[in-house]
Design an enzyme around this catalytic site. Sequence first.
Site, PDB file in Angstrom:
ATOM      1  N   SER A 199      15.633   8.238 -51.725  1.00  0.00           N
ATOM      2  CA  SER A 199      16.331   7.723 -50.542  1.00  0.00           C
ATOM      3  C   SER A 199      17.000   8.817 -49.720  1.00  0.00           C
ATOM      4  O   SER A 199      17.038   8.735 -48.486  1.00  0.00           O
ATOM      5  CB  SER A 199      17.372   6.679 -50.966  1.00  0.00           C
ATOM      6  OG  SER A 199      16.768   5.623 -51.663  1.00  0.00           O
ATOM      7  N   HIS A 245      22.538   9.006 -49.439  1.00  0.00           N
ATOM      8  CA  HIS A 245      21.999   8.548 -48.163  1.00  0.00           C
ATOM      9  C   HIS A 245      22.635   9.294 -46.991  1.00  0.00           C
ATOM     10  O   HIS A 245      21.931   9.754 -46.085  1.00  0.00           O
ATOM     11  CB  HIS A 245      22.224   7.047 -48.009  1.00  0.00           C
ATOM     12  CG  HIS A 245      21.396   6.220 -48.937  1.00  0.00           C
ATOM     13  ND1 HIS A 245      21.307   4.844 -48.836  1.00  0.00           N
ATOM     14  CD2 HIS A 245      20.612   6.567 -49.996  1.00  0.00           C
ATOM     15  CE1 HIS A 245      20.500   4.387 -49.787  1.00  0.00           C
ATOM     16  NE2 HIS A 245      20.086   5.413 -50.504  1.00  0.00           N
TER      17      HIS A 245
END
Length: 294
Positions: A199, A245
């Site tokens: 991610s 993230h």
Amino acid sequence: MNQEAGSTPEAQNPPGCYRHPDRETGIRCTRCERPICPECMVSASVGFQCPDCVRDGGGSGPAPTAARPRTIAGGTVTADPRLLTKILIGINVAVFIAIQAKASLATDLSLVGAWPPAPFTPTEGVADGQYYRLVTSMFAHREIWHIGFNMLSLWWLGGPLEAALGRARYLAVYFVSGLAGSALAYLLANPVAQTLGASGAIFGLFGATAVLMRKLNYDLRPIIALLAINLIFTFGWSSISWQAHIGGLVAGLITGYGMVHAPRERRALVQYGTCALVLLVVVGMTLLRTAQLT
């Protein structure tokens, strides 16, 4: 529409280069008269010629190989613009299959700051010298939904970005973003928590794609909407590493900006220099957290 005396619509809106339609230019090849941008201009005895005319042997200047088509970031245009994206997906899927066959492999590859927790001396984790976890965690997934969502995002974002940047630059953005996500998770997250997944790197592709679309004057609303949805999930689920993230997203924005806005005369220096600066920050965060945990 008001127009100055003596001007023409073509003069106000120059045509796009025949190899780079997004680049307006007022220069034409002296042989075939096709519009060419500065990157495609090859010096001739009179004016400039396009790479195709030079390739036919009628011009002077650099060899035809020096005038190969280039991407907007200066990379070489390739026959398969998604090759690296396919390879990255293949690596992730292969590691996922290996983890399904041997569950303990996820623990060996995931990002762990220090284990066991204080007051014990760490014997595992990045703080104990296992810096490889910053990289291996980028390719490790446990759940089918996790890898499925990440690989769909990688295919959707990675292919067009690889085609726009070129392979080397695309790979640099991917790994720098992934490492930045790992480093921020290492710095801010609970050191005994396990973090894994692609991610961070994929959020970096989000950032670089937004920069590229802004450069090309594309509608940013679709990518902003998709990014907003992902950020809602990021901060709405306690099991998701928001640090990875955000770290990947910021690194992707910075490196993406360096890739597409680098001046042509110093392109490689600015592009890879930007990546190097982000990596220096990654090293600094890693060393700082290691000092805190040891």
